[in-house]
Design a protein around this motif. Sequence first.
Motif, PDB file in Angstrom:
ATOM      1  N   ASP A  40      23.312  71.632  65.200  1.00  0.00           N
ATOM      2  CA  ASP A  40      22.511  70.835  66.139  1.00  0.00           C
ATOM      3  C   ASP A  40      21.420  70.052  65.415  1.00  0.00           C
ATOM      4  O   ASP A  40      21.190  68.881  65.699  1.00  0.00           O
ATOM      5  N   PHE A  45      21.590  66.879  67.937  1.00  0.00           N
ATOM      6  CA  PHE A  45      21.761  67.314  69.323  1.00  0.00           C
ATOM      7  C   PHE A  45      20.653  68.279  69.704  1.00  0.00           C
ATOM      8  O   PHE A  45      20.052  68.934  68.862  1.00  0.00           O
ATOM      9  N   THR A  47      20.904  71.054  72.251  1.00  0.00           N
ATOM     10  CA  THR A  47      21.503  72.397  72.255  1.00  0.00           C
ATOM     11  C   THR A  47      22.983  72.305  72.591  1.00  0.00           C
ATOM     12  O   THR A  47      23.434  72.801  73.624  1.00  0.00           O
TER      13      THR A  47
END
Length: 72
Positions: A40, A45, A47
């Motif tokens: 992540d 990102f 999560t």
Amino acid sequence: MSERADAKGAEEAPRANAMTVLSYLLGGLAFWGFVGWLADLALGFETLFLPIGLLLGLIGSLYLIITQYVRS
């Protein structure tokens, strides 16, 4: 006495104690959760890969426990 223990140990399947099973579960969750968190972080990102890593860690550790202690 050691001959008897050796003969008995060779016939029995390995026994799991609670600490071993717990360490497999926590170790799988911690390692693959960390890998998911790093993915992540690296890919930007919020999560996405963390829950995937936690799920993979849980499935992998359960598979390891089943193959070592239930099927043998």
